[in-house]
Design a protein around this motif. Structure first.
Motif, mmCIF file in Angstrom:
data_model
loop_
_atom_site.group_PDB
_atom_site.id
_atom_site.type_symbol
_atom_site.label_atom_id
_atom_site.label_comp_id
_atom_site.label_asym_id
_atom_site.label_seq_id
_atom_site.Cartn_x
_atom_site.Cartn_y
_atom_site.Cartn_z
ATOM 1 N N ARG B 41 22.087 40.222 -39.217
ATOM 2 C CA ARG B 41 22.344 41.087 -38.092
ATOM 3 C C ARG B 41 23.855 41.513 -37.937
ATOM 4 N NH1 ARG B 41 24.821 43.042 -34.681
ATOM 5 N NH2 ARG B 41 24.371 43.486 -32.614
ATOM 6 N N THR B 47 20.419 45.789 -34.827
ATOM 7 C CA THR B 47 19.690 45.088 -34.058
ATOM 8 C C THR B 47 18.016 45.287 -34.229
ATOM 9 O OG1 THR B 47 19.938 46.778 -32.560
ATOM 10 C CG2 THR B 47 21.448 45.058 -32.372
ATOM 11 N N PHE B 123 13.991 41.529 -34.910
ATOM 12 C CA PHE B 123 14.222 42.631 -35.464
ATOM 13 C C PHE B 123 13.142 43.690 -35.454
ATOM 14 C CE2 PHE B 123 16.725 39.759 -38.098
ATOM 15 C CZ PHE B 123 18.263 40.199 -37.863
#
Lengths: 79, 226, 263
Positions: B41, B47, B123
């Motif tokens: 990430r 994101t 995600f």
């Protein structure tokens, strides 16, 4: 598509072939060194063998004639 | 003489019970995977993920988490004399191979059962890819288990086995990873699952599984001889 | 001479065949040099310039034969590994090791010449959309692990057996890997074998074949030379053991490399 100028292309082609030839040469010299080492070890073994064969006689001779020198009688007995 | 089937069930049961009692591999694998997601990430500074990026992150993480488990799959056999027991027992030795493949397959399945939903929560904006993804997961798990068992049994008797397993395994699973990521990339498409080429890639995964199952079955005997 | 009566020849089986190998090696190396010289002469003096690629296409006659020979060597190494497991004859393991070793060495040349070709053709030292080169890199990396793997196993019988298993697994991996990498590459680049005219002109094909035979002979020569070295160093350590009777064997041949020894 990228186009190398003709002179560039010649340089690339020759460096490729040169690299190949150099690599073969290096490999062969490594092989040569290896064989040389084997040769040397074989020589050492033969020397040891000769010395070993000579030794029993040398001991006997040393008992008979203590002062007769170190190398000379040995050489004779090995022949 | 015990039948192969009984021996298989006994060996598999032993492995699963041991894992259930000691929890030596699975929790570590799960923790590793979740932490890796966090690293991705920030490493990628995203994101949400979609397409090939999502497939890449998922499969890289599963691959490396899987290697943690593979490293351990034969260690207990070596340390506690399981190999000797198998050699003495009047059963076909390939039973050990198939039972280890099955055990590894189950480990990986449990790992994914936990980690893939976490991945989706972290995600994925859209979860519709998860259904068809199961097919890819099963296929890739099988190939991964077969090769992992083979490599692990080769490396367990050597010095530096922790180093050797990833070293040998990573190049060998490249085709599997290519196929698995390519099959999942379409599924994770931002505009919803795209099945273009999905079947072909699944076929490649199956081919890979089949070939290495045969190879493993043929050569495993020689790894146990002593 | 005292050592002339020492009859190691009758006691070591392969020893008596040593001279024959040596003579074959001489013919072989002469043929190798002749073919390579002829091939390179054809490349630079005779074969016409490629219409699309120009002068830089001449790397093709070096790079592609090297790659094909190396891959065939990898697969042959797998076959020898299989034969070792089948028969238990350590000579097959030694063959497998030497095949893989020479092919890995060739692999370095493949990657370097490939990178030079890519630079000349596309302006970059490495291009990911050239599937054959990429898959060759993967195969090369896999076979590089063969050395640490062998090195990590101490027991010699086990080492030989496990190395054979590796050789078989990796041999099966080679074609599979090429298929997967090629499929992943959607862009299809113009290949020298499939030009717009549909096939290689006769002159290019002839040049390619001569170079291919030359490189193939080079591979065989190096393999044979390595095998002679292994055989001789095995015999030297045998001699040493007989002489010392301490079973230490000596250092010749190293710890990873299998040596061909007669019991």
């Amino acid at each position: 598509m990228f186009d190398a100028t003709p002179s560039d292309a010649v340089g690339y082609v020759f460096s490729a072939y040169l690299f190949f030839l150099l690599m073969v040469l290096v490999y062969i010299s490594i092989l040569g060194a290896k064989f040389q080492r084997i040769n040397r070890e074989l020589g050492e073994l033969i020397e040891e063998l000769e010395a070993e064969n000579a030794e029993p006689d040398a001991v006997v001779e040393a008992g008979v004639a203590v002062d007769s020198g170190s190398n000379a009688p040995r050489k004779e007995s090995s022949v | 003489m015990t039948s192969s089937r009984e021996a298989f069930m006994a060996l598999l049961g032993k492995d699963l019970r041991t894992e259930l009692r000691t929890m030596r591999s699975l929790p570590a694998m799960v923790l590793f995977a979740v932490t890796t997601f966090i690293i991705f990430r920030y490493g990628l500074d995203r994101t949400t993920l979609s397409g090939s990026l999502a497939g890449g992150v998922l499969w890289t993480t599963l691959l490396f988490a899987g290697i943690l488990g593979i490293n351990r799959i034969f260690v207990s056999e070596l340390e506690e004399g399981g190999f000797d027991a198998i050699r003495l027992a009047p059963v076909d030795r390939t039973v050990l191979f198939t039972s280890k493949v099955a055990a590894l397959f189950i480990y990986l399945a449990v790992l994914q059962l936990i980690v893939v939903p976490v991945f989706a929560v972290f995600f994925l904006p859209d979860w519709s890819a998860l259904g068809p993804l199961v097919a890819v997961l099963i296929g890739a798990n099988l190939g991964f288990s077969v090769l992992g068992t083979l490599i692990s049994s080769m490396a367990v008797n050597s010095r530096a086995r922790d180093l050797l397993v990833p070293l040998l395994l990573l190049p060998l699973v490249v085709p599997l990873m290519i196929a698995a990521t390519a099959a999942s990339a379409g599924l994770f498409d931002a505009a919803g699952p795209d099945y273009d080429g999905f079947g072909t890639w699944l076929l490649v995964v199956g081919l890979y599984d089949g070939i290495f199952l045969l190879v493993g079955y043929a050569v495993f005997d020689f790894l146990l001889e002593d | 001479m005292p050592y002339s009566t020492f009859s190691w020849k009758t006691e070591t089986g392969p020893g008596s065949r040593f001279n024959m190998t040596g003579r074959g090696l001489k013919t072989l190396s002469i043929a190798t040099v002749l073919f390579l010289m002829a091939g390179f002469a054809l490349v630079f003096l005779w074969v016409p310039m490629d219409a699309d690629q120009g002068f830089k296409q001449k790397i093709f006659y070096l790079h592609v034969p090297l790659a094909i020979v190396a891959l065939l060597g990898f697969i042959a190494g797998g076959v020898e590994g299989y034969r070792h497991l089948r028969t238990g004859d350590r000579r097959h393991d030694a063959n497998s090791y030497v095949f893989i070793h020479i092919s890995v060495t060739f692999g370095v040349a493949v990657l370097v010449t490939g990178a030079i070709w890519a630079k000349a053709s596309w302006g970059y030292w490495w291009v990911w959309d050239e599937p054959t080169l990429v898959s060759f890199l993967i195969v090369f990396l896999l076979y590089c692990t063969y050395y640490p793997f062998r090195y990590a196993i101490e027991d010699r019988d086990r080492q030989a057996r496990y190395a054979s298993v590796f050789a078989i697994t990796a041999g099966a991996f080679v074609p599979l890997n090429f298929m997967a990498v090629r499929m992943a590459e959607s862009v299809i680049h113009p290949r020298v074998f499939a030009t717009s005219e549909g096939g290689l002109p006769d002159s290019m094909l002839l040049t390619f074949l001569v170079c291919f035979v030359g490189i193939g002979l080079l591979w065989i020569t190096l393999v044979k030379t390595e095998m002679v070295g292994k055989k001789v160093s095995g015999q030297v350590s045998y001699l040493r053991r007989r002489l010392h009777d301490d079973g230490s064997g000596g250092s010749v041949g190293g710890r990873i490399a299998p040596s061909v020894e007669a019991k």
